[in-house]
Motif scaffolding. Structure first.
Motif, PDB file in Angstrom:
ATOM      1  N   ILE A 120      -4.543  -4.713   3.664  1.00  0.00           N
ATOM      2  CA  ILE A 120      -4.001  -5.674   2.697  1.00  0.00           C
ATOM      3  C   ILE A 120      -4.698  -7.053   2.569  1.00  0.00           C
ATOM      4  CG2 ILE A 120      -2.225  -6.434   4.356  1.00  0.00           C
ATOM      5  CD1 ILE A 120      -0.253  -6.993   1.880  1.00  0.00           C
ATOM      6  N   LEU A 121      -5.127  -7.575   3.771  1.00  0.00           N
ATOM      7  CA  LEU A 121      -5.783  -8.827   3.764  1.00  0.00           C
ATOM      8  C   LEU A 121      -7.067  -8.850   2.919  1.00  0.00           C
ATOM      9  CD1 LEU A 121      -5.113  -9.929   7.402  1.00  0.00           C
ATOM     10  CD2 LEU A 121      -4.719 -11.333   5.680  1.00  0.00           C
ATOM     11  N   TRP A 122      -7.731  -7.700   2.877  1.00  0.00           N
ATOM     12  CA  TRP A 122      -8.861  -7.610   2.293  1.00  0.00           C
ATOM     13  C   TRP A 122      -8.878  -7.112   0.688  1.00  0.00           C
ATOM     14  CZ3 TRP A 122     -10.540  -2.801   0.368  1.00  0.00           C
ATOM     15  CH2 TRP A 122     -11.749  -2.952  -0.339  1.00  0.00           C
ATOM     16  N   SER A 123      -7.766  -6.483   0.264  1.00  0.00           N
ATOM     17  CA  SER A 123      -7.835  -5.974  -0.981  1.00  0.00           C
ATOM     18  C   SER A 123      -7.623  -7.177  -2.088  1.00  0.00           C
ATOM     19  CB  SER A 123      -6.529  -4.931  -1.189  1.00  0.00           C
ATOM     20  OG  SER A 123      -5.297  -5.815  -0.641  1.00  0.00           O
ATOM     21  N   GLU A 124      -7.761  -6.813  -3.247  1.00  0.00           N
ATOM     22  CA  GLU A 124      -7.780  -7.859  -4.287  1.00  0.00           C
ATOM     23  C   GLU A 124      -7.176  -6.867  -5.419  1.00  0.00           C
ATOM     24  OE1 GLU A 124      -8.386 -10.748  -4.379  1.00  0.00           O
ATOM     25  OE2 GLU A 124      -9.746 -11.374  -2.856  1.00  0.00           O
ATOM     26  N   GLY A 125      -6.509  -7.733  -6.424  1.00  0.00           N
ATOM     27  CA  GLY A 125      -6.206  -7.396  -7.860  1.00  0.00           C
ATOM     28  C   GLY A 125      -5.050  -6.322  -7.580  1.00  0.00           C
ATOM     29  N   SER A 126      -5.169  -5.378  -8.535  1.00  0.00           N
ATOM     30  CA  SER A 126      -4.271  -4.024  -8.714  1.00  0.00           C
ATOM     31  C   SER A 126      -4.200  -3.337  -7.191  1.00  0.00           C
ATOM     32  CB  SER A 126      -4.684  -3.098  -9.576  1.00  0.00           C
ATOM     33  OG  SER A 126      -5.821  -2.604  -9.381  1.00  0.00           O
ATOM     34  N   VAL A 127      -5.239  -3.190  -6.447  1.00  0.00           N
ATOM     35  CA  VAL A 127      -5.327  -2.731  -5.170  1.00  0.00           C
ATOM     36  C   VAL A 127      -4.312  -3.343  -4.180  1.00  0.00           C
ATOM     37  CG1 VAL A 127      -6.386  -2.019  -2.966  1.00  0.00           C
ATOM     38  CG2 VAL A 127      -7.684  -1.815  -5.247  1.00  0.00           C
ATOM     39  N   HIS A 128      -4.653  -4.720  -4.254  1.00  0.00           N
ATOM     40  CA  HIS A 128      -3.690  -5.593  -3.357  1.00  0.00           C
ATOM     41  C   HIS A 128      -1.935  -5.323  -3.882  1.00  0.00           C
ATOM     42  CE1 HIS A 128      -1.399  -9.194  -2.390  1.00  0.00           C
ATOM     43  NE2 HIS A 128      -1.838  -9.082  -1.467  1.00  0.00           N
ATOM     44  N   GLN A 129      -1.759  -5.290  -5.184  1.00  0.00           N
ATOM     45  CA  GLN A 129      -0.462  -5.133  -5.536  1.00  0.00           C
ATOM     46  C   GLN A 129       0.070  -3.656  -5.120  1.00  0.00           C
ATOM     47  OE1 GLN A 129      -0.766  -4.839  -9.724  1.00  0.00           O
ATOM     48  NE2 GLN A 129       0.758  -6.630 -10.012  1.00  0.00           N
ATOM     49  N   ARG A 130      -0.732  -2.937  -5.003  1.00  0.00           N
ATOM     50  CA  ARG A 130      -0.365  -1.457  -4.449  1.00  0.00           C
ATOM     51  C   ARG A 130       0.167  -1.783  -3.136  1.00  0.00           C
ATOM     52  NH1 ARG A 130      -3.648   2.630  -2.729  1.00  0.00           N
ATOM     53  NH2 ARG A 130      -5.561   1.568  -3.389  1.00  0.00           N
ATOM     54  N   HIS A 131      -0.886  -2.534  -2.299  1.00  0.00           N
ATOM     55  CA  HIS A 131      -0.533  -2.782  -0.820  1.00  0.00           C
ATOM     56  C   HIS A 131       0.556  -3.373  -0.479  1.00  0.00           C
ATOM     57  CE1 HIS A 131      -4.262  -1.633   1.573  1.00  0.00           C
ATOM     58  NE2 HIS A 131      -4.878  -1.633   0.297  1.00  0.00           N
ATOM     59  N   ARG A 132       0.790  -4.457  -1.216  1.00  0.00           N
ATOM     60  CA  ARG A 132       1.990  -5.213  -1.251  1.00  0.00           C
ATOM     61  C   ARG A 132       3.356  -4.487  -1.352  1.00  0.00           C
ATOM     62  NH1 ARG A 132       1.838 -11.132   0.607  1.00  0.00           N
ATOM     63  NH2 ARG A 132       4.191 -11.545   0.265  1.00  0.00           N
ATOM     64  N   LYS A 133       3.234  -3.676  -2.369  1.00  0.00           N
ATOM     65  CA  LYS A 133       4.433  -2.989  -3.020  1.00  0.00           C
ATOM     66  C   LYS A 133       4.918  -2.084  -1.751  1.00  0.00           C
ATOM     67  CE  LYS A 133       6.099  -0.839  -7.225  1.00  0.00           C
ATOM     68  NZ  LYS A 133       6.158   0.734  -7.059  1.00  0.00           N
ATOM     69  N   VAL A 134       3.928  -1.304  -1.134  1.00  0.00           N
ATOM     70  CA  VAL A 134       4.276  -0.383  -0.217  1.00  0.00           C
ATOM     71  C   VAL A 134       4.964  -1.140   1.086  1.00  0.00           C
ATOM     72  CG1 VAL A 134       3.597   1.717   1.116  1.00  0.00           C
ATOM     73  CG2 VAL A 134       2.698   1.304  -1.424  1.00  0.00           C
ATOM     74  N   MET A 135       4.280  -2.116   1.279  1.00  0.00           N
ATOM     75  CA  MET A 135       4.690  -2.804   2.437  1.00  0.00           C
ATOM     76  C   MET A 135       5.905  -3.663   2.479  1.00  0.00           C
ATOM     77  SD  MET A 135       1.088  -4.019   4.135  1.00  0.00           S
ATOM     78  CE  MET A 135       1.700  -4.591   5.817  1.00  0.00           C
ATOM     79  N   ASN A 136       6.231  -4.272   1.169  1.00  0.00           N
ATOM     80  CA  ASN A 136       7.355  -5.050   1.141  1.00  0.00           C
ATOM     81  C   ASN A 136       8.734  -4.429   1.912  1.00  0.00           C
ATOM     82  OD1 ASN A 136       6.565  -7.212  -0.179  1.00  0.00           O
ATOM     83  ND2 ASN A 136       6.744  -6.522  -2.034  1.00  0.00           N
ATOM     84  N   PRO A 137       9.147  -3.267   1.900  1.00  0.00           N
ATOM     85  CA  PRO A 137      10.403  -2.947   2.340  1.00  0.00           C
ATOM     86  C   PRO A 137      10.501  -3.041   3.685  1.00  0.00           C
ATOM     87  CG  PRO A 137       9.634  -1.190   0.693  1.00  0.00           C
ATOM     88  CD  PRO A 137       8.549  -2.350   1.130  1.00  0.00           C
TER      89      PRO A 137
END
Ligand code: HEM
Length: 554
Positions: A120-137
């Motif tokens: 997640i720290l490295w990802s950008e844009g839509s890839v980051h969005q995907r990381h964040r969405k899965v990790m949020n819960p």
């Protein structure tokens, strides 16, 4: 034959130099000469090297703020220009309002990729969005409350270790113990893994991890920095090969990454193979992440490689930051014994009430009622920003608004600053945290009471917690800030109830050393590594040698 032999660093540097000439030519077309700023000590390194060699992290920012205002021109590698800012409106614009228009700077983000993999720290844009969405819960307030007993258990373990140590020598390198505790906490909370760091278990991963920040990020040589400066010119395919660079820092990063991957893979598969009912009962971040990932639409799922990288990303994001913050707080409380006493009285009063209710441990509500302790945590996060800077780049031409105008190179007053695609933007979190206009005339002092008087609704909304910027802000703000705050509250309450903290005699000079993070180093004793030596004594013995233990616990 290894790739390091196939792709010689000399060939890489040659290729990069060619691209560089082009890039420099292009970037010269858009100059920021209208802004004032510190002269670069060299064309090659600009002002970059200075930031890594300040005597105390943030002292350069203070000097430059006095000379140029809250936004100034900075030189990055090879004569390229950019800005550095502490201005609230500018920071709000960059971190909050611009979506993904200010991505991370390639040199710094490549180091993140090489060290931790595609998480997640490295990802950008839509890839980051995907990381964040899965990790949020995994980071909801409700979920994080369940970790408080783990924080308390770990604190009690540290207490036992220190009790055994202090009859021999009362000066304890508190940060090193807190870092070990922090590693055990994040191991268990994030992936149900026991590093055994406090128990001195012979865990190669914990050993490898203990010195990684120092060896990879501290005191980079000019040549090492110059090499990083070239990353921007490497095509993405070549970046993969940079990890084979035959230098110690790269070898260590690669080895640690591989170790995390190996252990993570076993954990991932045993977790994924578990019966659904068993997995449902697990609270660690990875289990929740795998569950959330499974229920995602195929297109939005994280790959196995990404889930594995997350383990390393979480460890590095959580461990040194939280334990360092707590060390700085104990340091400040050693310098402010009257405030330390006040906190201890507060903790003891809450303990007495908990005892009366028959509760053996503090609840989250108990911890949340400790207002003096909370103010000290907020003030330490503000005053000792352990993540001092974020290196970003303008993704497109833009105009950055300012809260406080600056005087331009021709004497004109600028209320906004144009920035051009590709130019570097260094956000100074530590500089913002010391702004007199935001925090008051005593911004350069550690004064926790400020949080009882500050009218935060009158401040421009910026930071996720108490409006300090240490957790960053916006869609890339720290996902683990609540985790960190609960951990700080729970561990500090146990330690301060049990021990008194004071500065050793003679008083050491602790430097706030830049190593991408801000870390404590004792002047003249650099061989100790990151070190925060404090005198630790049992609080009960200070009460006249009685066996009564603070809080009435045995
Ligand atoms: C005092 C403790 C902490 C501080 C000061 C801190 C600070 C920060 C900062 C400044 C960022 C932004 C980095 C960037 O944009 O490059 C960040 C991101 C992050 N932090 Fe923390 N952090 C702390 C504790 C934690 C903890 C305990 C966890 C996890 C349990 C955590 C997990 C993360 C993650 C996963 C990100 C990446 C978020 C994203 O890119 O969307 N942090 N943190």
């Amino acid at each position: 034959m290894t790739l390091s032999l196939l792709v010689s660093p000399i060939a890489l540097i040659g290729l990069a130099a060619l691209v560089l000439v082009l890039v420099v030519r292009l970037s010269r077309r858009k100059s920021l000469k209208f802004l004032r700023g510190p002269p670069p000590p060299s064309w090659w390194l600009g002002n970059e090297h200075q930031l890594f060699y300040q005597q105390d992290t943030g002292c350069l920012d203070s000097q430059w703020m006095r000379e140029y205002g809250n936004t100034w021109r900075m030189h990055s590698y090879f004569g390229r220009e950019g800005i550095m800012t502490t201005d609230p409106k500018a920071l709000q614009h960059i971190l909050h309002k611009s979506g993904y228009n200010y991505p991370k700077r390639v040199d710094m983000n490549t180091i993140t990729f090489l060290q931790f993999g595609p998480g997640i720290l490295w990802s950008e844009g839509s890839v980051h969005q995907r990381h964040r969405k899965v990790m949020n819960p995994a980071f909801s307030a409700q979920q994080l409350r369940t970790f408080v007993p783990l924080f308390q258990r770990t604190a009690l373990k540290i207490i036992e270790k220190w009790k055994a140590l202090i009859p021999i020598d009362s000066v304890v390198l508190v940060n090193q113990w807190l870092a070990r505790g922090g590693l055990d906490i994040i191991g268990e909370a994030a992936f149900d893994y026991d590093f055994g760091s406090l128990d001195d278990a012979d865990n190669p991963l914990a050993k490898e991890y203990a010195t990684i920040v120092r060896d990879v990020q501290m005191n980079p040589t000019k040549l090492a920095m110059l090499y990083r400066g070239l990353f921007e010119c490497f095509p993405q395919k070549i970046i993969e090969f940079v990890k084979h660079t035959p230098a110690r820092a790269y070898r260590r990063a690669k080895r640690l990454n591989e170790m995390f991957e190996d252990i993570g893979r076993d954990l991932y598969h045993s977790n994924a193979d578990e019966e659904k009912a068993d997995r449902d009962g697990k609270r660690d971040v990875m289990s929740i992440l795998i569950k959330a990932n499974d229920s995602e639409d195929q297109r939005f799922r994280l790959s196995e490689k990404e889930v594995l990288a997350q383990m390393h990303h979480l460890t590095s994001a959580a461990q040194e930051t939280t334990s360092s913050t707590l060390s700085w707080m104990l340091y400040e409380l050693s310098k402010h014994p009257e405030y330390q006493t006040r906190i201890r009285e507060e903790i003891r009063a809450v303990r007495a009430a908990a005892n009366e209710r028959g509760e053996p441990t503090f609840t989250v509500e108990d911890l949340d009622s400790m207002q003096y302790l909370i103010a000290a945590i907020k003030e330490t996060l503000r005053f000792h920003a352990v993540v001092p800077y974020l290196w970003r780049v303008a993704g497109k031409d833009d105009v950055i608004p300012l809260s406080e105008p600056v005087v331009g190179a021709d004497g004109s007053v600028l209320t906004e600053v144009p920035i051009f695609k590709g130019q570097s933007v260094i956000t100074s979190l530590c500089g913002y945290n010391r702004l007199v206009s935001v925090w008051g005339e005593d911004a350069d002092e550690w004064v926790p009471e400020r949080f009882f008087r500050i009218e935060s609704e009158k401040q421009l909304r910026l930071g996720v917690y108490a409006n300090v910027l240490t957790f960053s802000a916006g869609l890339r703000g720290c996902i683990g800030w609540r985790f960190a705050v609960y951990q700080l509250q729970a561990v500090a309450a146990e330690l301060l109830e049990t021990f008194e903290f004071a500065l050793p005699v003679p008083k050491p000079t602790i430097r706030r050393t830049p190593a991408v993070l801000m870390v404590p180093v004792v002047e003249g004793k650099e061989d100790l590594g990151f070190a925060m030596p404090l005198r630790v004594s049992l609080f009960s013995t200070r009460l006249g040698g009685s066996d009564e233990h603070a809080g009435g616990r045995s």
